[in-house]
Design an enzyme around this catalytic site. Structure first.
Site, PDB file in Angstrom:
ATOM      1  N   GLN A 124      28.119  40.656  34.390  1.00 47.95           N
ATOM      2  CA  GLN A 124      28.445  41.471  35.551  1.00 47.95           C
ATOM      3  C   GLN A 124      27.729  42.810  35.431  1.00 47.95           C
ATOM      4  OE1 GLN A 124      32.623  40.696  34.166  1.00 47.95           O
ATOM      5  NE2 GLN A 124      32.995  41.563  36.173  1.00 47.95           N
ATOM      6  N   SER A 153      29.963  48.417  37.078  1.00 48.64           N
ATOM      7  CA  SER A 153      30.303  49.819  36.848  1.00 48.64           C
ATOM      8  C   SER A 153      29.048  50.673  36.684  1.00 48.64           C
ATOM      9  CB  SER A 153      31.142  49.945  35.580  1.00 48.64           C
ATOM     10  OG  SER A 153      32.331  49.240  35.729  1.00 48.64           O
ATOM     11  N   SER A 202      29.325  43.704  29.231  1.00 51.63           N
ATOM     12  CA  SER A 202      29.461  43.003  27.948  1.00 51.63           C
ATOM     13  C   SER A 202      28.367  41.967  27.808  1.00 51.63           C
ATOM     14  CB  SER A 202      30.812  42.286  27.877  1.00 51.63           C
ATOM     15  OG  SER A 202      31.845  43.201  28.019  1.00 51.63           O
ATOM     16  N   GLU A 227      37.842  38.113  37.823  1.00 52.01           N
ATOM     17  CA  GLU A 227      37.977  38.910  36.607  1.00 52.01           C
ATOM     18  C   GLU A 227      39.450  39.128  36.243  1.00 52.01           C
ATOM     19  OE1 GLU A 227      36.847  43.196  36.616  1.00 52.01           O
ATOM     20  OE2 GLU A 227      35.556  42.570  34.965  1.00 52.01           O
ATOM     21  N   SER A 266      40.874  49.475  35.418  1.00 53.18           N
ATOM     22  CA  SER A 266      41.923  50.185  34.692  1.00 53.18           C
ATOM     23  C   SER A 266      43.303  49.734  35.165  1.00 53.18           C
ATOM     24  CB  SER A 266      41.787  51.691  34.912  1.00 53.18           C
ATOM     25  OG  SER A 266      42.088  51.999  36.256  1.00 53.18           O
ATOM     26  N   GLU A 268      45.550  51.650  35.972  1.00 49.51           N
ATOM     27  CA  GLU A 268      45.923  52.477  37.130  1.00 49.51           C
ATOM     28  C   GLU A 268      45.545  51.757  38.430  1.00 49.51           C
ATOM     29  OE1 GLU A 268      44.574  53.689  34.363  1.00 49.51           O
ATOM     30  OE2 GLU A 268      46.218  54.968  33.721  1.00 49.51           O
TER      31      GLU A 268
END
Lengths: 386, 409
Positions: free
Chosen positions: B126, B129, B161, B244, B375, B377
């Site tokens: 992926q 980010s 990753s 994911e 996250s 959050e």
């Protein structure tokens, strides 16, 4: 709970929900609590007609399940009872019936009476100042030392029982007690009528307004041979079954009370405005509700899994039961307390219903093993298995 | 030709025999995959599975999979615990990237890449980010601009990753700056070996270097690299993020051989207590029981959420519940190990009864489980807004063309 319910089970659940909404709305729960009566006897007989005491009872004594998943079906009722903060001796009655199911024909009539709501039975197991450990010890077949446990001494074909039991649910209303005690023959379980000579009943303060407890003193109470339900290994096995039944149903009931507390809180946050916007729109509060929702779903998952584990194989259900009782007991308290905090000051008033759910959650945490006691039990199982 | 699905029990029995005859035993935990050799080994094992007829159990038959059910996958997974499996291909190649291609890829992309993935020939990662992005994924600034019949990609991605060993990356880039942020994105399948792509490895606090940062300098891509629709890349990203969350939360049907590493999986708190002579301590026994209960509940919750979503009792967004819980479980396992290790969690001498250096390092890496895969959050936002129905947070960039949105540097 995640229970792939059959249509019949859904109907059973729906019927319980409607019956509770109609017969014991919150105003009635409050009134029963303030009157100090706990529940109405006629109401309990009506409840038993819905099958709430039938699942663990053989058909010949008026029992029967919907789909051979008795603990799952009882757990469905327990969730509804929790949501309603309903009164009644549901948990203790079914714990007694779980023990009597293996007792043979001698107690058939008593079983039929309990299942029909005509006889009110309660499990007298706890002793003052002691937690679950001693129950565990008995369930695992160990024999505590002298003086540690209510004692039954041989007397002809029967026993004489002396000792003190507390946290006996609906103890002030019970007609008969299933008493777990110690004897020279190992653990015993005895049926003792509340009006037998030497029995003294003292109502005790209980956190919950309507699911109440009492202390029972037994002083040289004569127990005839036909009232000796189990001895030795059979008694240990029955105690284990009773404990599992009571723990699973208490966890499921706690899930219901927590679910209702969350619903109440979500409505409050949605309807209440501060600084010109709904409380529900503040991220600081949303994140806490997200945590609470996550833990609530985890409580549902584990309570459902414990009920299923008992239905699948009672002999291997011990870990699932203790996982559920420890997790639900601990997390429901966290969720319930946070619901109070999110309500603000009104959450700690008598007028608001929130404390009714918090009382039920608190009782559920304490009875039939605290989270800490069940965590130790899980480790015992791990160490034994290793 | 029969169209009947092989019963799970028969499939499982067949898998048991095949695994015993074909795969080596499970080696001890090797940590994160830090070398190309480890990836090559995974490719080799995947090829073995493919040739044996046990690769891509839930992937469609027409693209090299078996077209079977999650129950078949679960049965195979349970049988495979004792054997060496290409576990590092599960996330993100199989369960996230390939799963997204199944949903959104063109026929050509599926034909070309899915079989290659299942055969062990291709690794996918992926590329989402960005260094300046944080949780605001849709606010990304890596751009793809039209140049004749090509797209020219420029920018940088991070926290990918295993990109250093990969063949392709699913890269989300901005293709339209004149519309609100979610509407100007496009997903591309970028060859990692293409001219203009540079991959740097990032060293983490554990010493591991599996994470990467990629730089794109005028990377040319054709229209055949577009996954989904131009300027509708947010839909593709949402699909990918759904996969994911399923993968991280443990509900993905595309994971074979094991659940992804969730931090708590390798916790040996009981063993730690035994080795350090604390097994008779009541409080330690409570900690062990609590940690064990949490892991059991995690599995029960995954099962509960999966079934509730399938039954329509919870919305698909409830996958974020397992994501959040898995992180919480990982924290608890890490914290319990630190607690039981006592002072030894910070020091370790040769000959000490337990490997507390690993516990100390796990402590440093504890937050990874609440950051990787979005996250916690963000998971809490999803749960509060899309499961509980609480109002959305105010956002200053809502309905504002992206080129008018304030950005930091």
């Amino acid at each position: 709970m995640t229970l792939d319910l059959t249509a019949d089970q859904r109907l059973f659940q729906q019927t319980a929900r409607e019956f509770l909404a109609e017969t014991v709305p919150v105003a009635t729960v409050r009134a029963l609590g303030e009157a100090g009566t706990g529940f109405d006897g006629q109401w309990w007989r009506s409840a038993t007609e819905l099958g709430w005491t039938a699942m663990l009872v053989a058909e010949e004594y008026g029992g029967g399940t919907i789909s051979d998943r008795p603990m799952t079906e009882l757990a469905l009722v327990a969730v509804e009872l929790g949501r309603a903060c309903a009164p009644g001796p549901f948990v203790t009655t079914n714990a007694v019936l779980a023990g009597l199911a293996s007792a043979g024909a001698g107690v058939g009539e008593t079983v039929a009476g309990i299942a029909a709501g005509a006889v009110l039975a309660s499990w007298a197991v706890y002793e003052p100042g002691r937690g679950l450990d001693i129950v565990n010890a008995l369930a695992d077949g160990a024999t505590p030392g002298d003086g540690e446990w209510a004692r039954a001494v041989r007397d002809g074909d029967g026993y004489r029982l002396t000792g003190v039991k507390d946290r006996v649910e609906a103890g002030d209303r019970a007609d008969i007690f299933l008493v777990t005690a110690q004897s020279a023959d190992g653990p015993v379980q005895l049926l003792v009528p509340a009006d037998a000579a030497g029995v003294t009943v003292t109502p005790t303060w209980t956190l919950d307004l309507v699911r109440r407890t009492a202390r029972i003193d037994f002083d040289q109470v004569a127990v005839p041979a036909d009232a000796v339900v189990h001895t030795g290994a059979a008694a240990a096995a029955a105690v284990r079954t009773q404990l599992h039944t009571a723990a699973v149903l208490t966890a499921a009931e706690t899930v219901g009370a927590t679910d209702k507390a969350m619903d109440t809180t979500l409505s409050w946050l949605t309807d209440r405005f501060t600084f010109g916007r709904a409380l529900a729109s503040y991220q600081a509060l949303k994140h806490r509700m997200a945590d609470n929702k996550t833990w609530l779903e985890a409580c549902r998952a584990t309570a459902g899994a414990a009920a299923a584990a008992v239905d699948d194989d009672p002999a291997t259900a011990a870990e699932a039961v203790s996982v559920a009782k420890s997790y639900v007991g601990a997390k429901a308290s966290v969720i319930g307390q946070d619901c109070v905090q999110l309500h603000g000051g009104i959450g700690v008033t008598w007028e608001h219903d929130l404390h009714l759910y918090l009382r039920r959650i608190g009782l559920g945490r304490a009875l039939y093993g605290t989270p800490e006691e069940h965590r130790r039990r899980i480790t015992d199982l791990l160490v034994t298995a290793a | 030709m029969t169209t009947e699905v092989e019963p799970v029990a028969e499939f499982r029995a067949r898998a048991r025999v095949w695994l015993r005859d074909n795969l080596p035993p499970n080696p001890p935990d090797q940590g994160p995959p830090d070398s190309k050799e480890e990836w090559d080994r995974a490719r080799e094992l995947q090829r073995l599975l493919y040739n044996g007829g046990f690769a891509g159990i839930c992937f469609p038959k027409e693209y090299g999979g078996l077209g079977l059910t999650p129950a078949h996958q679960q049965a195979f997974t349970k049988e495979s615990y004792a054997y060496e499996m290409p576990l590092i291909l599960n996330v993100p190649t199989l369960s996230i990237c390939a799963a997204t291609l199944v949903d959104l890829g063109t026929e050509q992309q599926k034909q070309e890449h899915l079989t290659a993935v299942l055969r062990g020939d291709e690794l996918l990662v992926q590329l989402l980010s960005e260094p300046s992005g944080g949780s605001d994924l849709a606010g990304l600034t890596t751009r793809a601009e039209r140049d004749g019949d090509r797209w020219i990609l420029n920018g940088s991605k991070i926290w990918s990753s295993g990109a250093y060993a990969a063949d392709y990356g699913l890269c989300l880039a901005r293709t339209n700056w004149g519309v609100p942020k979610h509407r100007g994105l496009t997903m591309f399948l970028v060859p990692i070996g293409a001219p203009g792509v540079t991959v740097q490895r990032i060293k983490q606090v554990t010493g591991s270097t599996e994470f990467c940062q990629e730089f794109f300098d005028d990377v040319a891509l054709g229209d055949d690299a577009v996954v989904g629709e131009v300027d509708n890349g947010w839909e593709a990203a949402s699909r990918l993020l759904y996969h994911e969350r399923s993968a991280i939360g443990g509900t993905s049907p595309y994971i074979s051989g094991a659940r992804p590493h969730l931090g708590g999986e390798d916790s040996h708190i009981l063993e730690l207590a035994r080795r350090t002579g604390q097994l008779d301590d009541i409080r330690v026994r409570e900690d062990i029981g609590e940690a064990r209960a949490m892991t059991v509940v995690r599995d029960q919750l995954i099962d509960h959420i999966t079934r509730s979503v399938l039954a329509g009792e919870l919305p698909p967004a409830a996958g974020s519940i397992t994501r959040l819980f898995s992180a919480e479980n990982s924290w608890l396992q890490t914290d319990m190990a630190v607690k039981v290790a006592g002072a030894a969690a910070a020091t370790h001498a040769p000959g000490d009864p337990a490997d507390t250096a690993k516990i100390g390092t796990d402590f440093l890496f504890r937050a990874a489980w609440s950051l990787a895969g979005g996250s916690t959050e963000m998971a809490r936002n999803v749960i509060s807004e899309r499961v509980l129905g609480m109002p959305r947070e105010y956002a200053a960039d809502r309905e504002v063309p992206f080129n008018e949105v304030r950005r930091g540097r």
